[in-house]
Design an enzyme around this catalytic site. Sequence first.
Site, PDB file in Angstrom:
ATOM      1  N   ALA A 269       0.821  -1.203   0.000  1.00 24.70           N
ATOM      2  CA  ALA A 269       0.000   0.000   0.000  1.00 24.70           C
ATOM      3  C   ALA A 269       0.852   1.248   0.000  1.00 24.70           C
ATOM      4  O   ALA A 269       1.946   1.288   0.565  1.00 24.70           O
ATOM      5  CB  ALA A 269      -0.914   0.000   1.214  1.00 24.70           C
ATOM      6  N   LYS A 270       0.327   2.258  -0.662  1.00 26.56           N
ATOM      7  CA  LYS A 270       1.022   3.526  -0.771  1.00 26.56           C
ATOM      8  C   LYS A 270       1.270   4.136   0.610  1.00 26.56           C
ATOM      9  O   LYS A 270       2.311   4.724   0.876  1.00 26.56           O
ATOM     10  CB  LYS A 270       0.165   4.471  -1.605  1.00 26.56           C
ATOM     11  CG  LYS A 270       0.782   5.832  -1.840  1.00 26.56           C
ATOM     12  CD  LYS A 270      -0.196   6.702  -2.606  1.00 26.56           C
ATOM     13  CE  LYS A 270       0.419   8.055  -2.937  1.00 26.56           C
ATOM     14  NZ  LYS A 270      -0.527   8.896  -3.670  1.00 26.56           N
ATOM     15  N   ARG A 271       0.297   3.973   1.498  1.00 25.13           N
ATOM     16  CA  ARG A 271       0.406   4.664   2.772  1.00 25.13           C
ATOM     17  C   ARG A 271       1.547   4.144   3.640  1.00 25.13           C
ATOM     18  O   ARG A 271       1.950   4.784   4.591  1.00 25.13           O
ATOM     19  CB  ARG A 271      -0.925   4.610   3.533  1.00 25.13           C
ATOM     20  CG  ARG A 271      -1.335   3.229   4.002  1.00 25.13           C
ATOM     21  CD  ARG A 271      -2.599   3.308   4.874  1.00 25.13           C
ATOM     22  NE  ARG A 271      -3.107   1.994   5.202  1.00 25.13           N
ATOM     23  CZ  ARG A 271      -3.841   1.241   4.399  1.00 25.13           C
ATOM     24  NH1 ARG A 271      -4.131   1.688   3.201  1.00 25.13           N
ATOM     25  NH2 ARG A 271      -4.263   0.052   4.789  1.00 25.13           N
TER      26      ARG A 271
END
Length: 501
Positions: A269-271
Site C-alpha cells: 500500500a502507498k500509505r
Amino acid sequence: MSIDKSWFDEMEARIPHGEVRTRFAPSPTGYMHVGNLRTALYTYLIARHAGGKFILRIEDTDQGRLVADAVDVIYATMRRCGLTWDEGPDVGGPVGPYIQTERRDLYGKYAELLIEKGLAYRCFCSEERLEELHRDDPNAKYDRHCLSLSPEEIQAKLDAGEPYVIRQRIPEGSTTFHDAVYGDITVDNAELDDQILIKSDGLPTYNFANVIDDHLMGITHVVRGAEYLSSAPKYNLLYEAFGWEIPTYVHCSSVMFNDPVTGAVRKMAKRYGDPSYQDLVSQGYLSQAVVNYVSLLGWAPRGDIAEQEFFTMDELIAAFDIAGISKSPSAFDMEKLNYFNATYLRSLSPEEFAKEAEPWIRQAVKNEAYDAAAIAALLQARCEKLSDIPEKVDFFDALPEYGVELYTNKKSKTTGEVSLEMLKQTAPVLAGLEDWSQDAIHGALVELAEKLGVKNATLMWPLRIAAAGKAVTPGGAVEICRILGRDETLRRMKLGVEKLS
RNA sequence: GGCCCGGUGGUCAAGCGGCUAAGACACCGCCCUUUCACGGCGGUAACACGGGUUCGAUUCCCGUCCGGGUCACCA
C-alpha cells in the site's frame, strides 16, 4: 419518464463480437501500484494471447479524488511497460468515449430502464437517516424504506426537487458466479445490500458504471483484483437484470509486500511507503525487469517452460495462460526484483548499459576527464540497480580520507611495510610506461610482480588502495589507474607513500 | 463480527491420488580471482494441524488454526 427504445438498440449495435476484448480501467490517482501494474499486464496478456483487443478506460467518477495529470502518469507507465492499447481516450475506438465522465448521460438511462423493469428504485433517504440506521447496527443493510413509496409520493418529491439516488433491488435467493481462477462461488443474497447505482450527483457508482461499460464495450474477460471478488455477485445480478451475457471473470489475488527492513509481510500500500512503479523506475530499475518480475507474482508458466523465468513481452504473450494464475496472495520481494534487474542490466550491451548508467555515474563523477563508458564497464556486473552506482564511484573525483590499516590485507599478504615497498617499486615503472592502456599497465605490473617474486595480489592491493582509498572498489587496480590517468595515479601513489612512511 | 477466498522451505513457486516433493531468489560453503562483483560447483531449508475417503494422500471431503479480502452516495 419514457425512454426511447431505439437508443438502446443503437448502443447494442455498436458492440463488437467474435473477438476477445479485455480492458484495464484505472481510476486516475496519479499513482501506479505494483498490483495495478500486474493486473494491467495480465489483462493485456490475455487479450494479446488470444489475438484480441486491449482497451484502456479511465474511471473518473469520483470527482472528489481527481488528481491533475494523473491520466498522463497512466499513459506513460503503460507505454514504458509495453502495454499498448487498441482503444482508449487518446486513440478512440468503436465504443467510445473511453472516459467515464464523458459517458455520464448513458448510465442514468440504463438505471431508468431498470426502474421501469421494477429492478431498481429511487431512494430519497437523507444521509442522517442512513447514519441512524448504522448507529443501531453498524452492519445494517439499507432497510428499503423508499421501496414502499407510492408513485404519487415519488412524483411529489421529484417535483419538490429532493435529491435522490437510484438503488438496485436485490432479489431473494442466492447468487452463483463463476470465476476463471477461483471457480464457482455462491453467496446468499441476504448478504447483499440494495446497492446504489446512481449517486445523488447524478454520476454512477463504480460498480454500476463498470457493468454498463464492460457490456457496452464488448468486454469478454473482466480482469481485476481479488478485492472485487465479493462484489462479483452484485455484478452478476446486474447483468441478469439487464439480460446481458455475463463475461468471464478473472480475479487476481492481491500483492503483498515483504518489507526488507522489518521482515513484515502485509498488503502492499502507498500509505506504508511501499514502492510504486514510478518509485522503482526512479530508483534505477528497468521497466522490463519490473514487468518480468511482476508477471511471475501470482502466475507461473506451465508445461515444458515451467522452469523458465526470464521472458520477453512476446514470450509472455505466447506463454500466458489463465490456468497458471494462482489463488493465494504473493509477496513482492525486493531481493528477487534486484536479481531480475541485475540480470537485465547485465544482458544489456556495454553501449546500452553505459547509456543507462552515465547519468548516475555523473552524479558522483563530475570530472569529464574520467571516461564514463570505461567506468560503466566496471559497473555492469556490479550493480543490481542504477541507484547503486554513485556511492561506488565517488572516489574518482575525490580520494577519500583513509587510514593506513587499509594497506594490511592477509589474503594479499600485505602489511604497511610491504605496501610501502610495493608502491616505491611500482611508481617508476608506471612513470616510465609508454602506453597507458589496460593491457600495458597490466602487463607491466605482472612482470614486476614476477621480478620481485611476489604474488600479483601483493603488488595490486597497495596500488588499488592508494588509487581509490577504499577497501572495496568496482574493478581492480589496473582498471582504476587506467581511468585516473598517469598523473593522478602517480599523485595518489605519492600520497600513499607519505602516509605509510 | 457476518460473508467470501486462501495455506508446499524465509520469499516466488512446480505439483493436479503413487515422485528420493522440481526450479528460482536469499542464505552458507568451495572454486575462479589484483578487492568487490560476475561466473562455476555443492549445501541447509517445505506439504499448518486433526479427522475422514482410499490399497495409497501434498493432491479429494470435513473441522480447527492462521492469513487475506469485503461489508460506502470510494474506486
